[in-house]
Scaffold this active site. Structure first.
Site: not given
Ligand code: IPE
Ligand code: IPE
Ligand code: MG
Length: 248
Positions: A22, A39, A133
């Site tokens: 995240d 990303h 792995l």
């Molecule tokens: C969880 O992160 C999903 C992934 C890392 C793929 P999100 O950014 O979607 O989760 P929330 O919305 O903060 O709970």
């Molecule tokens: C996690 O990073 C990746 C996915 C959920 C695909 P985020 O896109 O949720 O990044 P933040 O939480 O907005 O910083």
């Molecule tokens: Mg996120």
């Protein structure tokens, strides 16, 4: 103290590490970049973490790459994320295969484009005999969706109510045959599970760091594994030495 990954380290790494990757969006925002740049940087980092996991002797690595709720993001971001996975499979598959990585997919394939479905299935098939792995990619994955999928299949198979056990349910999940995660890591500081491995994580240890995913490198992983090595996993019981001490 000895550290995981250091020469002659006596510390055993967790067998299964799961990561909620995240913070890509915030990483990009901090730099004035579009979210997709975050990303992409996250994907680069994934390569580092896969190699480090192999080096540290982790046997199963599960990464949360796209949740069933992530479809609710702006169309551009969703399309970009789909393109990034396709690209990663195309560009990284040879190296992953050479490193001995076995790829598995956790989640529903049928909502993805036909092209992406084919690529995922081909990558899983090509790496099926690798054993250094096991890399589980949770993509279009949600824990509730997984449990509903399992319940439906249990009903279709006509399983008798008295035969439903934790082992049976586990067998019907996308993670069938994979041990439960020992350690779940979440980057970017959020203190929630976000629908990730809600069954399998019942007794996982947690490690949360404020570091955004693109910056979570090998040393941070080592720190998480070292911290795990010092955890006392009790599974609802009491420490045996404490029990002996208090028992008369
Ligand atoms: C969880 O992160 C999903 C992934 C890392 C793929 P999100 O950014 O979607 O989760 P929330 O919305 O903060 O709970
Ligand atoms: C996690 O990073 C990746 C996915 C959920 C695909 P985020 O896109 O949720 O990044 P933040 O939480 O907005 O910083
Ligand atoms: Mg996120």
């Amino acid at each position: 103290m000895s550290q995981i990954g250091q020469p002659n380290s006596p510390i055993k790494p967790p067998q299964h590490v799961a990561i909620i990757m995240d913070g890509n969006g915030r990483w990009a925002k901090k730099r004035g970049l579009p979210r997709l740049a975050g990303h992409k940087a996250g994907t680069e980092n994934l390569r580092r973490i896969i190699s480090a996991s192999v080096e540290f002797g982790v046997q199963y690595l599960t990464i949360y790459a796209f949740s069933t709720e992530n479809w609710g993001r702006p169309r551009d971001e969703v399309d970009g994320l789909m393109r990034i996975v396709e690209d990663v499979i195309e560009k990284e598959l040879n190296e992953l295969d050479e490193q001995g990585v076995q790829l598995r997919h956790l989640g529903k394939l049928d909502q993805l484009s036909l092209n992406l479905q084919k690529k995922v299935l081909a990558a899983v098939d090509r790496t099926r005999n690798n054993s250094r792995l096991v890399l589980n990619i949770a993509f279009n994955y949600g824990g509730r969706d997984e449990i509903i999928h399992a319940i439906r299949q249990i009903l279709v198979d006509g399983i008798k109510p008295e035969d439903v056990s934790p082992e049976l349910v586990s067998h019907y999940l996308y993670t069938a045959g994979i041990p439960d995660p020992d350690l779940i890591i979440r980057t970017s500081g959020e203190l929630r599970i976000s629908n990730f491995l809600i069954w399998q994580g019942a007794y996982s240890e947690w490690y949360v760091t404020p570091t955004y995913w693109p910056d979570f490198g090998k040393n941070e992983l080592r720190k998480a594994l070292d911290e795990y090595a010092n955890r006392d996993r009790r599974y609802g019981k009491v420490d045996s030495s404490e029990y002996e001490g208090s028992h008369v």
